[in-house]
Design an enzyme around this catalytic site. Sequence first.
Site, PDB file in Angstrom:
ATOM      1  N   HIS A 293      -8.036   4.594  -2.158  1.00  0.00           N
ATOM      2  CA  HIS A 293      -7.050   4.335  -3.212  1.00  0.00           C
ATOM      3  C   HIS A 293      -7.349   5.210  -4.440  1.00  0.00           C
ATOM      4  O   HIS A 293      -6.449   5.809  -5.034  1.00  0.00           O
ATOM      5  CB  HIS A 293      -7.125   2.868  -3.670  1.00  0.00           C
ATOM      6  CG  HIS A 293      -6.673   1.881  -2.643  1.00  0.00           C
ATOM      7  ND1 HIS A 293      -7.410   0.763  -2.310  1.00  0.00           N
ATOM      8  CD2 HIS A 293      -5.551   1.822  -1.873  1.00  0.00           C
ATOM      9  CE1 HIS A 293      -6.763   0.059  -1.390  1.00  0.00           C
ATOM     10  NE2 HIS A 293      -5.637   0.691  -1.098  1.00  0.00           N
TER      11      HIS A 293
ATOM     12  N   LYS B 268      -0.139 -14.430   0.836  1.00  0.00           N
ATOM     13  CA  LYS B 268      -1.392 -13.933   1.398  1.00  0.00           C
ATOM     14  C   LYS B 268      -2.551 -14.683   0.761  1.00  0.00           C
ATOM     15  O   LYS B 268      -2.448 -15.135  -0.368  1.00  0.00           O
ATOM     16  CB  LYS B 268      -1.543 -12.446   1.080  1.00  0.00           C
ATOM     17  CG  LYS B 268      -0.919 -11.530   2.113  1.00  0.00           C
ATOM     18  CD  LYS B 268      -1.393 -10.106   1.853  1.00  0.00           C
ATOM     19  CE  LYS B 268      -0.705  -9.102   2.740  1.00  0.00           C
ATOM     20  NZ  LYS B 268      -1.041  -7.724   2.342  1.00  0.00           N
TER      21      LYS B 268
ATOM     22  N   ARG C  94      -2.854   7.811   5.184  1.00  0.00           N
ATOM     23  CA  ARG C  94      -4.155   8.124   5.809  1.00  0.00           C
ATOM     24  C   ARG C  94      -3.959   8.878   7.108  1.00  0.00           C
ATOM     25  O   ARG C  94      -4.716   9.777   7.438  1.00  0.00           O
ATOM     26  CB  ARG C  94      -4.918   6.825   6.094  1.00  0.00           C
ATOM     27  CG  ARG C  94      -5.420   6.141   4.856  1.00  0.00           C
ATOM     28  CD  ARG C  94      -5.826   4.737   5.146  1.00  0.00           C
ATOM     29  NE  ARG C  94      -4.695   3.955   5.615  1.00  0.00           N
ATOM     30  CZ  ARG C  94      -4.695   2.643   5.766  1.00  0.00           C
ATOM     31  NH1 ARG C  94      -5.785   1.964   5.508  1.00  0.00           N
ATOM     32  NH2 ARG C  94      -3.621   2.008   6.185  1.00  0.00           N
TER      33      ARG C  94
ATOM     34  N   SER D 233      -8.735  -1.629   3.176  1.00  0.00           N
ATOM     35  CA  SER D 233      -9.313  -2.790   2.479  1.00  0.00           C
ATOM     36  C   SER D 233      -9.744  -3.853   3.475  1.00  0.00           C
ATOM     37  O   SER D 233     -10.804  -4.468   3.320  1.00  0.00           O
ATOM     38  CB  SER D 233      -8.277  -3.395   1.514  1.00  0.00           C
ATOM     39  OG  SER D 233      -7.935  -2.468   0.522  1.00  0.00           O
TER      40      SER D 233
HETATM   41  O1  PNS Z   1      -1.289  -2.053  -0.171  1.00  0.00           O
HETATM   42  P1  PNS Z   1      -0.083  -2.500   0.616  1.00  0.00           P
HETATM   43  O2  PNS Z   1      -0.261  -3.921   1.085  1.00  0.00           O
HETATM   44  O3  PNS Z   1       0.251  -1.556   1.733  1.00  0.00           O
HETATM   45  O4  PNS Z   1       1.167  -2.486  -0.410  1.00  0.00           O
HETATM   46  C1  PNS Z   1       2.463  -2.788   0.031  1.00  0.00           C
HETATM   47  C2  PNS Z   1       3.461  -2.867  -1.152  1.00  0.00           C
HETATM   48  C3  PNS Z   1       2.956  -3.808  -2.225  1.00  0.00           C
HETATM   49  C4  PNS Z   1       3.632  -1.510  -1.764  1.00  0.00           C
HETATM   50  C5  PNS Z   1       4.792  -3.363  -0.535  1.00  0.00           C
HETATM   51  O5  PNS Z   1       4.561  -4.546   0.161  1.00  0.00           O
HETATM   52  C6  PNS Z   1       5.878  -3.615  -1.562  1.00  0.00           C
HETATM   53  O6  PNS Z   1       6.443  -2.697  -2.106  1.00  0.00           O
HETATM   54  N1  PNS Z   1       6.167  -4.893  -1.830  1.00  0.00           N
HETATM   55  C7  PNS Z   1       7.170  -5.305  -2.780  1.00  0.00           C
HETATM   56  C8  PNS Z   1       8.339  -6.022  -2.128  1.00  0.00           C
HETATM   57  C9  PNS Z   1       9.532  -5.095  -1.935  1.00  0.00           C
HETATM   58  O7  PNS Z   1       9.968  -4.437  -2.841  1.00  0.00           O
HETATM   59  N2  PNS Z   1      10.042  -5.085  -0.685  1.00  0.00           N
HETATM   60  C10 PNS Z   1      11.180  -4.261  -0.298  1.00  0.00           C
HETATM   61  C11 PNS Z   1      10.834  -2.797  -0.232  1.00  0.00           C
HETATM   62  S1  PNS Z   1      10.761  -2.160   1.337  1.00  0.00           S
END
Ligand code: PNS
Length: 159
Positions: A17, A41, A90, A127
Amino acid sequence: MIAALVPGSFDPPTNGHLDVIERCAGLFDTVLVAVIRNPKKAPMFTTEERVEMLTACTSEWENVSVGSFSGLLVDYAEHEKIDVIVKGLRAMTDFDYEFQMSQMNRHLSGIVTLFVATKAEYGYLSSSLVKQVAGLGGAIDKLVPPLVAAAIEERVSND
Ligand code: PNS
Protein backbone atom coordinates in the site's frame (compact mmCIF):
# COMPACT_ATOMS: atom_id res chain seq x y z
CA MET A 1 -4.11 20.87 -9.30
CA ILE A 2 -4.83 17.16 -9.47
CA ALA A 3 -6.29 15.50 -6.37
CA ALA A 4 -6.00 11.72 -6.12
CA LEU A 5 -7.90 9.34 -3.86
CA VAL A 6 -6.39 6.02 -2.75
CA PRO A 7 -9.22 4.03 -1.11
CA GLY A 8 -9.01 0.68 0.63
CA SER A 9 -9.58 -1.45 3.71
CA PHE A 10 -5.97 -1.13 4.89
CA ASP A 11 -6.51 -3.78 7.59
CA PRO A 12 -3.59 -3.45 8.11
CA PRO A 13 -1.62 -1.13 5.79
CA THR A 14 1.23 -3.03 4.11
CA ASN A 15 4.47 -2.05 2.37
CA GLY A 16 2.60 -2.65 -0.90
CA HIS A 17 0.00 0.00 0.00
CA LEU A 18 2.76 2.43 0.98
CA ASP A 19 4.57 1.80 -2.29
CA VAL A 20 1.43 2.87 -4.19
CA ILE A 21 0.87 5.89 -1.92
CA GLU A 22 4.50 7.00 -2.36
CA ARG A 23 4.11 6.76 -6.14
CA CYS A 24 0.97 8.88 -5.96
CA ALA A 25 2.65 11.46 -3.72
CA GLY A 26 5.18 12.02 -6.50
CA LEU A 27 2.59 12.14 -9.29
CA PHE A 28 -0.30 14.20 -7.92
CA ASP A 29 -0.67 17.54 -6.14
CA THR A 30 -2.66 16.06 -3.28
CA VAL A 31 -3.32 12.48 -2.23
CA LEU A 32 -6.14 11.47 0.07
CA VAL A 33 -5.82 7.95 1.47
CA ALA A 34 -9.28 6.80 2.59
CA VAL A 35 -10.13 3.87 4.85
CA ILE A 36 -13.53 2.31 4.22
CA ARG A 37 -15.81 1.94 7.23
CA ASN A 38 -17.35 -1.47 6.74
CA PRO A 39 -19.52 -2.59 9.63
CA LYS A 40 -20.14 -5.98 7.97
CA LYS A 41 -16.49 -6.99 8.14
CA ALA A 42 -14.79 -7.90 11.43
CA PRO A 43 -11.48 -6.11 11.01
CA MET A 44 -8.37 -6.62 13.11
CA PHE A 45 -8.10 -2.84 13.58
CA THR A 46 -10.81 -0.21 14.03
CA THR A 47 -11.17 2.46 11.36
CA GLU A 48 -9.63 4.99 13.76
CA GLU A 49 -6.62 2.71 14.38
CA ARG A 50 -6.09 2.24 10.66
CA VAL A 51 -6.34 6.00 10.03
CA GLU A 52 -3.82 6.57 12.84
CA MET A 53 -1.38 3.98 11.45
CA LEU A 54 -1.64 5.36 7.91
CA THR A 55 -1.20 8.93 9.17
CA ALA A 56 2.01 7.93 10.95
CA CYS A 57 3.29 5.87 8.00
CA THR A 58 2.69 8.66 5.45
CA SER A 59 3.90 11.61 7.56
CA GLU A 60 7.03 12.08 5.39
CA TRP A 61 4.90 13.01 2.35
CA GLU A 62 3.49 16.50 2.87
CA ASN A 63 0.82 16.25 0.19
CA VAL A 64 -0.70 13.06 1.63
CA SER A 65 -3.64 13.12 4.06
CA VAL A 66 -5.73 10.31 5.52
CA GLY A 67 -9.47 10.05 6.04
CA SER A 68 -12.28 7.51 6.16
CA PHE A 69 -15.61 7.02 4.43
CA SER A 70 -18.73 4.92 4.33
CA GLY A 71 -21.22 4.51 1.53
CA LEU A 72 -20.41 4.98 -2.13
CA LEU A 73 -16.82 5.78 -3.00
CA VAL A 74 -17.91 8.14 -5.79
CA ASP A 75 -20.01 10.22 -3.35
CA TYR A 76 -17.02 10.58 -1.06
CA ALA A 77 -14.81 11.45 -4.05
CA GLU A 78 -17.25 14.15 -5.13
CA HIS A 79 -17.48 15.54 -1.60
CA GLU A 80 -13.67 15.69 -1.36
CA LYS A 81 -13.34 17.23 -4.86
CA ILE A 82 -11.24 14.31 -6.11
CA ASP A 83 -10.09 14.14 -9.76
CA VAL A 84 -8.85 10.54 -9.94
CA ILE A 85 -9.20 7.32 -7.99
CA VAL A 86 -5.95 5.33 -7.84
CA LYS A 87 -5.82 1.58 -7.20
CA GLY A 88 -2.74 -0.61 -6.88
CA LEU A 89 -2.51 -3.74 -9.01
CA ARG A 90 -0.35 -6.60 -7.77
CA ALA A 91 -1.06 -9.10 -10.53
CA MET A 92 -3.52 -9.86 -13.31
CA THR A 93 -5.68 -11.64 -10.74
CA ASP A 94 -6.51 -8.21 -9.25
CA PHE A 95 -7.45 -6.81 -12.61
CA ASP A 96 -10.89 -8.34 -13.23
CA TYR A 97 -12.49 -7.04 -10.05
CA GLU A 98 -10.67 -3.71 -10.10
CA PHE A 99 -11.64 -3.12 -13.71
CA GLN A 100 -15.27 -3.95 -12.91
CA MET A 101 -15.28 -1.48 -10.00
CA SER A 102 -13.63 1.22 -12.11
CA GLN A 103 -16.31 0.80 -14.81
CA MET A 104 -19.09 0.98 -12.22
CA ASN A 105 -17.59 4.10 -10.67
CA ARG A 106 -17.26 5.65 -14.11
CA HIS A 107 -20.90 4.78 -14.82
CA LEU A 108 -22.01 6.31 -11.51
CA SER A 109 -20.13 9.58 -11.68
CA GLY A 110 -17.80 9.68 -14.68
CA ILE A 111 -14.73 9.62 -12.43
CA VAL A 112 -11.45 8.29 -13.83
CA THR A 113 -9.62 5.38 -12.17
CA LEU A 114 -5.88 4.97 -12.70
CA PHE A 115 -4.03 1.75 -11.89
CA VAL A 116 -0.53 1.74 -10.44
CA ALA A 117 1.48 -1.46 -10.63
CA THR A 118 3.08 -2.36 -7.30
CA LYS A 119 6.74 -3.31 -7.08
CA ALA A 120 7.21 -6.92 -8.18
CA GLU A 121 8.51 -7.80 -4.72
CA TYR A 122 5.07 -6.93 -3.29
CA GLY A 123 3.16 -9.00 -5.84
CA TYR A 124 2.33 -11.67 -3.26
CA LEU A 125 1.56 -9.29 -0.40
CA SER A 126 -1.93 -8.82 1.02
CA SER A 127 -3.32 -7.64 4.35
CA SER A 128 -5.10 -10.93 4.92
CA LEU A 129 -1.92 -12.99 4.35
CA VAL A 130 0.01 -10.71 6.71
CA LYS A 131 -2.60 -11.35 9.42
CA GLN A 132 -2.52 -15.09 8.75
CA VAL A 133 1.30 -15.28 8.88
CA ALA A 134 1.45 -13.19 12.08
CA GLY A 135 -1.29 -15.30 13.69
CA LEU A 136 0.75 -18.44 13.02
CA GLY A 137 3.96 -16.97 14.40
CA GLY A 138 5.68 -16.08 11.10
CA ALA A 139 7.87 -13.01 10.55
CA ILE A 140 6.09 -9.94 9.14
CA ASP A 141 8.80 -7.33 9.64
CA LYS A 142 9.62 -7.15 5.91
CA LEU A 143 5.95 -6.94 4.90
CA VAL A 144 4.62 -4.00 6.91
CA PRO A 145 6.12 -0.85 8.48
CA PRO A 146 7.61 -1.35 12.00
CA LEU A 147 4.76 0.42 13.82
CA VAL A 148 2.20 -1.73 12.01
CA ALA A 149 4.18 -4.92 12.79
CA ALA A 150 4.24 -3.94 16.48
CA ALA A 151 0.47 -3.29 16.49
CA ILE A 152 -0.26 -6.64 14.78
CA GLU A 153 2.03 -8.55 17.12
CA GLU A 154 0.37 -6.95 20.14
CA ARG A 155 -3.09 -7.82 18.79
CA VAL A 156 -2.09 -11.39 17.96
CA SER A 157 -0.48 -11.99 21.36
CA ASN A 158 -3.66 -10.78 23.11
CA ASP A 159 -5.92 -13.15 21.15
O1 PNS B 1 -8.73 -2.67 0.10
P1 PNS B 1 -9.98 -3.15 -0.57
O2 PNS B 1 -10.81 -3.98 0.38
O3 PNS B 1 -9.70 -3.86 -1.86
O4 PNS B 1 -10.85 -1.83 -0.93
C1 PNS B 1 -12.05 -1.93 -1.64
C2 PNS B 1 -12.78 -0.57 -1.73
C3 PNS B 1 -12.93 0.06 -0.36
C4 PNS B 1 -11.98 0.38 -2.58
C5 PNS B 1 -14.15 -0.87 -2.38
O5 PNS B 1 -14.79 -1.86 -1.65
C6 PNS B 1 -15.06 0.34 -2.45
O6 PNS B 1 -14.86 1.23 -3.25
N1 PNS B 1 -16.09 0.37 -1.60
C7 PNS B 1 -17.06 1.44 -1.54
C8 PNS B 1 -18.45 1.01 -1.95
C9 PNS B 1 -18.76 1.40 -3.39
O7 PNS B 1 -18.60 2.52 -3.78
N2 PNS B 1 -19.23 0.39 -4.16
C10 PNS B 1 -19.58 0.56 -5.56
C11 PNS B 1 -18.37 0.75 -6.44
S1 PNS B 1 -18.01 -0.57 -7.44
